[in-house]
Scaffold this active site. Structure first.
Site, PDB file in Angstrom:
ATOM      1  N   GLN A  27      50.111  56.618  27.107  1.00 18.91           N
ATOM      2  CA  GLN A  27      48.842  57.461  26.865  1.00 18.91           C
ATOM      3  C   GLN A  27      48.213  58.251  27.823  1.00 18.91           C
ATOM      4  O   GLN A  27      47.778  59.411  27.320  1.00 18.91           O
ATOM      5  CB  GLN A  27      47.566  56.333  26.723  1.00 18.91           C
ATOM      6  CG  GLN A  27      47.925  55.384  25.593  1.00 18.91           C
ATOM      7  CD  GLN A  27      46.856  54.225  25.711  1.00 18.91           C
ATOM      8  OE1 GLN A  27      47.029  53.201  26.444  1.00 18.91           O
ATOM      9  NE2 GLN A  27      46.042  54.371  24.799  1.00 18.91           N
ATOM     10  N   TYR A  54      57.400  48.569  32.432  1.00 19.41           N
ATOM     11  CA  TYR A  54      56.247  49.372  31.887  1.00 19.41           C
ATOM     12  C   TYR A  54      56.912  50.642  31.252  1.00 19.41           C
ATOM     13  O   TYR A  54      57.280  51.521  32.154  1.00 19.41           O
ATOM     14  CB  TYR A  54      55.107  49.440  32.669  1.00 19.41           C
ATOM     15  CG  TYR A  54      54.150  48.438  33.206  1.00 19.41           C
ATOM     16  CD1 TYR A  54      54.530  47.154  32.591  1.00 19.41           C
ATOM     17  CD2 TYR A  54      53.192  48.338  34.413  1.00 19.41           C
ATOM     18  CE1 TYR A  54      53.870  46.106  33.247  1.00 19.41           C
ATOM     19  CE2 TYR A  54      52.634  47.309  34.675  1.00 19.41           C
ATOM     20  CZ  TYR A  54      53.118  46.259  34.112  1.00 19.41           C
ATOM     21  OH  TYR A  54      52.362  44.858  34.634  1.00 19.41           O
ATOM     22  N   GLN A 180      50.501  36.948  40.026  1.00 18.14           N
ATOM     23  CA  GLN A 180      49.651  37.772  39.226  1.00 18.14           C
ATOM     24  C   GLN A 180      49.585  37.173  37.845  1.00 18.14           C
ATOM     25  O   GLN A 180      50.329  37.278  36.869  1.00 18.14           O
ATOM     26  CB  GLN A 180      50.123  39.284  39.225  1.00 18.14           C
ATOM     27  CG  GLN A 180      49.554  40.241  38.332  1.00 18.14           C
ATOM     28  CD  GLN A 180      50.060  41.569  38.718  1.00 18.14           C
ATOM     29  OE1 GLN A 180      50.402  42.299  37.560  1.00 18.14           O
ATOM     30  NE2 GLN A 180      50.168  42.167  39.777  1.00 18.14           N
ATOM     31  N   TRP A 209      45.379  39.817  36.096  1.00 24.41           N
ATOM     32  CA  TRP A 209      45.482  41.210  35.235  1.00 24.41           C
ATOM     33  C   TRP A 209      44.693  40.948  33.729  1.00 24.41           C
ATOM     34  O   TRP A 209      44.275  39.550  33.554  1.00 24.41           O
ATOM     35  CB  TRP A 209      46.965  41.565  34.768  1.00 24.41           C
ATOM     36  CG  TRP A 209      47.722  40.295  34.153  1.00 24.41           C
ATOM     37  CD1 TRP A 209      48.301  39.420  34.698  1.00 24.41           C
ATOM     38  CD2 TRP A 209      48.026  40.193  32.690  1.00 24.41           C
ATOM     39  NE1 TRP A 209      49.139  38.644  33.855  1.00 24.41           N
ATOM     40  CE2 TRP A 209      48.855  39.039  32.798  1.00 24.41           C
ATOM     41  CE3 TRP A 209      47.910  40.823  31.761  1.00 24.41           C
ATOM     42  CZ2 TRP A 209      49.426  38.583  31.576  1.00 24.41           C
ATOM     43  CZ3 TRP A 209      48.317  40.591  30.310  1.00 24.41           C
ATOM     44  CH2 TRP A 209      49.154  39.065  30.318  1.00 24.41           C
ATOM     45  N   SER A 210      44.324  41.805  32.944  1.00 26.71           N
ATOM     46  CA  SER A 210      43.731  42.021  31.740  1.00 26.71           C
ATOM     47  C   SER A 210      42.175  41.151  31.986  1.00 26.71           C
ATOM     48  O   SER A 210      41.993  40.313  31.163  1.00 26.71           O
ATOM     49  CB  SER A 210      44.583  41.104  30.889  1.00 26.71           C
ATOM     50  OG  SER A 210      44.193  41.265  29.434  1.00 26.71           O
ATOM     51  N   ALA A 213      40.695  41.252  28.752  1.00 27.17           N
ATOM     52  CA  ALA A 213      41.384  40.488  27.291  1.00 27.17           C
ATOM     53  C   ALA A 213      41.888  41.403  26.392  1.00 27.17           C
ATOM     54  O   ALA A 213      41.602  41.692  25.331  1.00 27.17           O
ATOM     55  CB  ALA A 213      40.383  39.780  26.597  1.00 27.17           C
ATOM     56  N   GLY A 286      42.620  48.697  34.066  1.00 29.70           N
ATOM     57  CA  GLY A 286      43.513  49.912  33.552  1.00 29.70           C
ATOM     58  C   GLY A 286      42.537  50.748  32.681  1.00 29.70           C
ATOM     59  O   GLY A 286      41.351  50.429  32.495  1.00 29.70           O
ATOM     60  N   ASN A 296      34.585  51.301  34.605  1.00 29.14           N
ATOM     61  CA  ASN A 296      35.286  49.948  35.070  1.00 29.14           C
ATOM     62  C   ASN A 296      34.861  49.883  36.536  1.00 29.14           C
ATOM     63  O   ASN A 296      34.575  48.644  36.891  1.00 29.14           O
ATOM     64  CB  ASN A 296      36.780  50.143  34.906  1.00 29.14           C
ATOM     65  CG  ASN A 296      37.064  49.719  33.462  1.00 29.14           C
ATOM     66  OD1 ASN A 296      36.414  49.491  32.482  1.00 29.14           O
ATOM     67  ND2 ASN A 296      38.328  50.289  32.905  1.00 29.14           N
TER      68      ASN A 296
END
Length: 323
Positions: A27, A54, A180, A209-210, A213, A286, A296
């Site tokens: 992106q 990634y 992680q 991470w996330s 969600a 992210g 964020n």
């Protein structure tokens, strides 16, 4: 920005960090990555998370070019990578943690990142086909050779982490010091229950991470899947069912009201909730654009407002839906 020790290790990581999963090379390009990384760094972020898999290695390339352009002193930032999935088909090249793969994968990652070493290296998933002892020796040797400073795991079971730690202890090798795992309001069991004994017994630190969600906790999916969202990407179609889950989206709506009362957004509330857990060394965030990153990082401002009463309200909304 506050800084926390990585478990029992001496290394201090920013409580909010910036990761490249999904966004880098998919992106955003090098220019946008450099802009976001600079803004994160200026806000006090010192940990930048990446992985070999990634974008098929291109995420590391983008981050490496950004580091080069930014020219920061190497002492001032922490960078990670992860190994398991591999980048090529064939024996010893995919879905493994055997010694041959690991010792070659680190060299290739360092080339893509244009670095002499990474600070943190993770075994991205457990490998049931390679003896844990072989993996532990390889990871310890990676550190001994100066190619990484600390090693850990990602999405390993508590039993597997303990087995790796005990092998390292027995042979006087470098031990795994961090894990992680996925951690957010609807995904709690592993961090809060399964790993509970490991924090005191082994000194395990977490870089989770996330926190949103995969975007569900931003509220953007309450009306369906926006065309420009992560959920609309073909390579992430597996996320659509959870992103459009009616019951959880209704809970997100209730969280939005609570977040407004606290002077923030639901995304900031969700990130702050993760960071509130003292076992979490750093929450990996992210972003696909600068404004999203800046929003964020404002989650840190909500942390002092998470009183026991607020946390109880959050649990009332989300705990029945968590796993």
């Amino acid at each position: 920005m506050q800084y926390r020790r990585l478990g029992r290790a001496g290394l201090q990581v920013s409580q909010l960090s910036y990761g490249s999963w999904v966004t880098y090379a998919n992106q955003i390009d090098v220019k946008a990555a450099r802009e976001c990384m600079a803004a994160a760094f200026d806000a006090g972020v010192n940990f930048f998370d990446n992985a070999e898999a990634y974008a098929g290695g291109q995420s590391e390339v983008v981050m490496g070019e950004a580091f080069k352009a930014l020219g920061w002193p190497r002492m001032s930032y922490i960078v990670s990578t992860k190994f398991y999935w591999g980048l090529a088909e064939g024996p010893n090249q995919r879905n493994t943690l055997n010694r041959k793969y690991l010792m070659q994968a680190i060299d290739q990652s360092l080339q893509r990142l244009q670095l002499e070493h990474v600070d943190l290296v993770f075994c991205h998933r457990p490998d049931p086909h390679t003896p844990i002892e072989e993996t532990v020796w390889a990871m310890s040797d990676m550190i001994r050779q100066g190619k990484a400073l600390y090693w850990g795991t990602s999405e390993w079971s508590a039993q597997e982490i303990r087995a790796a730690w005990e092998i390292a202890e027995r042979h006087h090798l470098h031990k795994p010091v961090m894990e992680q795992p996925q951690y957010h309001l609807f995904h709690r069991q592993r961090v809060e229950k399964e790993y509970a004994r490991l924090y005191e017994d082994l000194g395990l630190g977490l870089t989770t991470w996330s926190p949103l969600a995969s975007g569900l906790l931003t509220g953007k999916y309450r009306g369906g899947i926006p065309a420009d969202s992560r959920g609309a990407m073909d390579n992430l179609s597996f996320l659509r069912e959870q992103l459009t889950d009616r019951t959880r989206n209704e809970a997100v709506g209730r969280l939005e009201e609570l977040a407004r009362d606290l002077g923030g957004t639901v995304a900031q509330l969700a990130i702050a909730w993760c960071a509130h857990n003292p076992r979490v060394s750093s929450v990996i965030t992210g972003a696909s654009r600068l404004s999203q990153l800046q929003d964020n990082l404002k989650a840190a401002e909500l942390l002092p407002r998470l009183t026991p009463e607020v946390l109880a309200r959050i649990d009332d909304i989300t705990l029945p839906l968590a796993r």
